[in-house]
Design an enzyme around this catalytic site. Sequence first.
Site, mmCIF file in Angstrom:
data_model
loop_
_atom_site.group_PDB
_atom_site.id
_atom_site.type_symbol
_atom_site.label_atom_id
_atom_site.label_comp_id
_atom_site.label_asym_id
_atom_site.label_seq_id
_atom_site.Cartn_x
_atom_site.Cartn_y
_atom_site.Cartn_z
ATOM 1 N N LYS A 53 -20.204 -44.403 -14.187
ATOM 2 C CA LYS A 53 -19.380 -45.502 -13.700
ATOM 3 C C LYS A 53 -18.033 -45.473 -14.426
ATOM 4 O O LYS A 53 -17.890 -44.827 -15.468
ATOM 5 C CB LYS A 53 -20.073 -46.844 -13.933
ATOM 6 C CG LYS A 53 -21.397 -47.014 -13.185
ATOM 7 C CD LYS A 53 -22.004 -48.384 -13.460
ATOM 8 C CE LYS A 53 -23.323 -48.555 -12.711
ATOM 9 N NZ LYS A 53 -23.914 -49.905 -12.942
ATOM 10 N N CYS A 110 -9.641 13.788 13.434
ATOM 11 C CA CYS A 110 -8.831 14.937 13.011
ATOM 12 C C CYS A 110 -7.960 14.595 11.814
ATOM 13 O O CYS A 110 -7.665 15.453 10.978
ATOM 14 C CB CYS A 110 -7.984 15.442 14.169
ATOM 15 S SG CYS A 110 -6.838 14.209 14.842
ATOM 16 N N HIS A 150 -1.874 14.807 17.675
ATOM 17 C CA HIS A 150 -2.928 15.444 16.889
ATOM 18 C C HIS A 150 -2.465 15.648 15.449
ATOM 19 O O HIS A 150 -1.282 15.889 15.174
ATOM 20 C CB HIS A 150 -3.259 16.796 17.520
ATOM 21 C CG HIS A 150 -4.513 17.429 17.012
ATOM 22 N ND1 HIS A 150 -5.694 16.749 16.849
ATOM 23 C CD2 HIS A 150 -4.766 18.719 16.622
ATOM 24 C CE1 HIS A 150 -6.622 17.578 16.408
ATOM 25 N NE2 HIS A 150 -6.080 18.775 16.254
ATOM 26 N N GLU A 186 -10.894 -46.738 -17.852
ATOM 27 C CA GLU A 186 -10.997 -45.486 -17.097
ATOM 28 C C GLU A 186 -10.438 -45.650 -15.688
ATOM 29 O O GLU A 186 -9.735 -44.783 -15.173
ATOM 30 C CB GLU A 186 -12.456 -45.032 -17.047
ATOM 31 C CG GLU A 186 -12.996 -44.608 -18.399
ATOM 32 C CD GLU A 186 -14.519 -44.528 -18.430
ATOM 33 O OE1 GLU A 186 -15.057 -43.908 -19.371
ATOM 34 O OE2 GLU A 186 -15.165 -45.104 -17.518
ATOM 35 N N ASN A 196 -5.202 23.682 12.503
ATOM 36 C CA ASN A 196 -5.768 22.714 13.431
ATOM 37 C C ASN A 196 -7.231 22.480 13.067
ATOM 38 O O ASN A 196 -8.034 23.422 13.098
ATOM 39 C CB ASN A 196 -5.656 23.255 14.866
ATOM 40 C CG ASN A 196 -6.171 22.284 15.911
ATOM 41 O OD1 ASN A 196 -6.782 21.268 15.588
ATOM 42 N ND2 ASN A 196 -5.931 22.604 17.175
ATOM 43 N N ASP A 220 0.146 34.298 15.787
ATOM 44 C CA ASP A 220 -0.643 35.458 15.340
ATOM 45 C C ASP A 220 -0.232 36.758 16.028
ATOM 46 O O ASP A 220 -0.185 37.824 15.403
ATOM 47 C CB ASP A 220 -2.137 35.206 15.595
ATOM 48 C CG ASP A 220 -2.730 34.218 14.600
ATOM 49 O OD1 ASP A 220 -1.962 33.673 13.773
ATOM 50 O OD2 ASP A 220 -3.949 33.981 14.646
ATOM 51 N N SER A 229 -17.010 -41.965 -20.733
ATOM 52 C CA SER A 229 -18.222 -42.387 -21.432
ATOM 53 C C SER A 229 -19.489 -41.755 -20.866
ATOM 54 O O SER A 229 -20.575 -41.960 -21.408
ATOM 55 C CB SER A 229 -18.353 -43.916 -21.371
ATOM 56 O OG SER A 229 -18.267 -44.361 -20.021
ATOM 57 N N SER A 231 2.397 -37.896 9.405
ATOM 58 C CA SER A 231 1.168 -37.615 10.154
ATOM 59 C C SER A 231 -0.072 -37.723 9.290
ATOM 60 O O SER A 231 -1.190 -37.665 9.791
ATOM 61 C CB SER A 231 1.231 -36.205 10.736
ATOM 62 O OG SER A 231 1.289 -35.236 9.692
ATOM 63 N N GLY A 267 -17.331 28.581 -3.205
ATOM 64 C CA GLY A 267 -16.146 27.742 -3.089
ATOM 65 C C GLY A 267 -16.029 27.093 -1.724
ATOM 66 O O GLY A 267 -16.818 27.346 -0.819
#
Length: 714
Positions: A606, A105, A261, A611, A285, A298, A602, A634, A91
Amino acid sequence: MPPPGVILNIIEHRRRAEGEGSIENPVKFHGQDFHTLRQYCLRNRLRFTDGTFPPDSSSIGPGIMEDHDLARVVWRRPWEVVKNPHLIVDGVSRFDFGQGRLGDCWFLASIGAMTFQKRILEQVLPTDQGFGNDYAGIFHFRFWRFGKWVDVVVDDKLPTINNTFIFVHPKTAGEFWAALLEKAYAKVCGSYSDMAIGYLSEAMLDFTGGVYVGFNLRRPPPDLWDIMHRAVKHISLLGCLTPQGQKSGNAVLPNGLVTGHAYAVTGVTQVISYGQPVRLVRVWNPWGQAEWTGDWSDRSSLWQSVSLEDRARCLQIADNGEFWISLDSFLKNFCILEICCLSPNFLDDSKCRWASSFHDGRWVAGVTAGGCIDHIETFWTNPQYLVTVTATGPQYTEHHGLRNTLVTLIQKSDKTHRHLSPNYGIDFYIYVVPPDFQNHRQKFPSSFFYGHNPVAKAESFPVAREMTAYFQLKPGKYIIVPSTKHPNEASSFVLKIFSKLYILAEDCCAQGHLDISKHLGAQIPAAPEDGNSAKKKFSCSERHEMENFQHVFSQYHDQYMEVNAEQLQMLLNEKVIKGLTFQTGGFALDTCRSILAMMDLSVTGKLCNEEFSRLWKRVLYYRDIFLKFDGSHSGRLPLNKLRSAIHATGFTVSDGLLNLIALRYSSSSGELSLESFIFLLLRLDCMDKIFRNLSSGSGIHLQEKEWLYLTIYS
């Protein structure tokens, strides 16, 4: 040569509609198929080397190693460094690996959180690979990237110096799943250096494809503990962040925490201490060291105040980077809590099933990148989504009074390298659709936003890849408007909407779809056609020019009473452009060839009298529209006026089509010339007629020869 990008987008859209991009059928990153490549290597007794992410300095990237160290890097396969390498042994665990020189991290904390979630891990790390009999030096991993799952192939060559791995490395038993996972993610990001800085939410979303919610621990919700407790029970990833210190970078504080962090939250529990309940959060961490030294650490004496059972269940004294901290101390010392879950169920204790809706979108400068509400004159041009929330059905329970709608906005990267993709400040606004707009299906106009205030919005344009907020919305219709902070900040995005109620979300402007028949078909301008109704659209001088087009035509036609492309160019430049108050570049010969091909019924190369008559009326009509919207005279039409100008001609275009028009026809300064505008409108008209004449109502079927004829001469 690959097909054009717009065609690739259409193909991708079709494939996604057929299920490609799901976890069961992920997109093959760079087109690489893991099983095909591995079988080829096994059959030919080869070890795979990935040419798309080569084992050289380009894959490491700039800025994370000095040149003299970079020159010493040797890429080695695991079996060249350790005996008996394995992908996984017994595992996976957050203690299987150590962080290397790379400041990722945020990514490793997300991996640590993922080791507790088997279902998520199986999505990311397929089990059909390893260092056994089918080993060929090739591995693959899956990530959710901006709305679709991608399968990423890598070789197992890892960078080393003096036979020591310089990035993620196994701590025990030669397990390489984390190192190879880091390499695959580096490939997706562009290089290892592209992972040097990041957010927990990025990796969490890319591992889950789920729902991300971030909490500001300076202003935590009153039910934060309950949310965390539910998240741990659901299929969720949890992480947290410490504030940045006085200096940039990471510094270990006297209390053992590291500034600026990312950590993983690996558990929550409650114990009884001196007869009082105490809420505890377990934090890891990714450095594998540097632990909290305050209360409930701890070696804290407070562990002597709890029962033997609680002590045995919780306390492990080891310098492995993991520690317990009280919720109160957690809130004081951490600034952000991030949770990513497969569904929003962790947000409350209701039993509702959430409905969802997913949308791709894009902000294009000058067209659909309108900026925030502070820029009200352009805000309306942002993409808009109409959301209908319905209160009937099994989704609607007695819990409807709680927050029931969650919205996530993710800005997408379109760059090869992650660090090259700018993260803009992003946000979204939610508006109630009033009764007089209930049947409105087009883009809501600027006047709507002048007269209405949003009923909800997220916080304050975070500069991050994603942001999420959730609200309580009553049944009804709403408009969601995602935006960047400033106008003209161009980016693609993903919008995800979740609701406990029935929800129907649709793009007000068919964002991202090029559907000419739907958006143009019934709204072709009638003005340029023959007849008295058309003439009412024109000024007196232009009517005179139209009525005397024979005189114009006679000055340029040949002995057969036809004009070719060169003659058409002279005609347009001398009769349409000449005499205007502004300078233009004129119609280019290639543009005139295209115009001629579109009007040449056509197919002679041309234009005959009839057209040319059709063309002449349209050109004058489109010129008139252009001059009307060119307020500065502009000869350049700003993109922010393009939608209105096109609409004035009788066309209705979607946001997606408008974005493509801007990209295809505008100059680098974000403007359209008169020539480009006229050509664009002629082309829209032509392509719509092609579709309507060749389609069966829902689409077009063409043989290859027909398709080539159409595309070459149109």
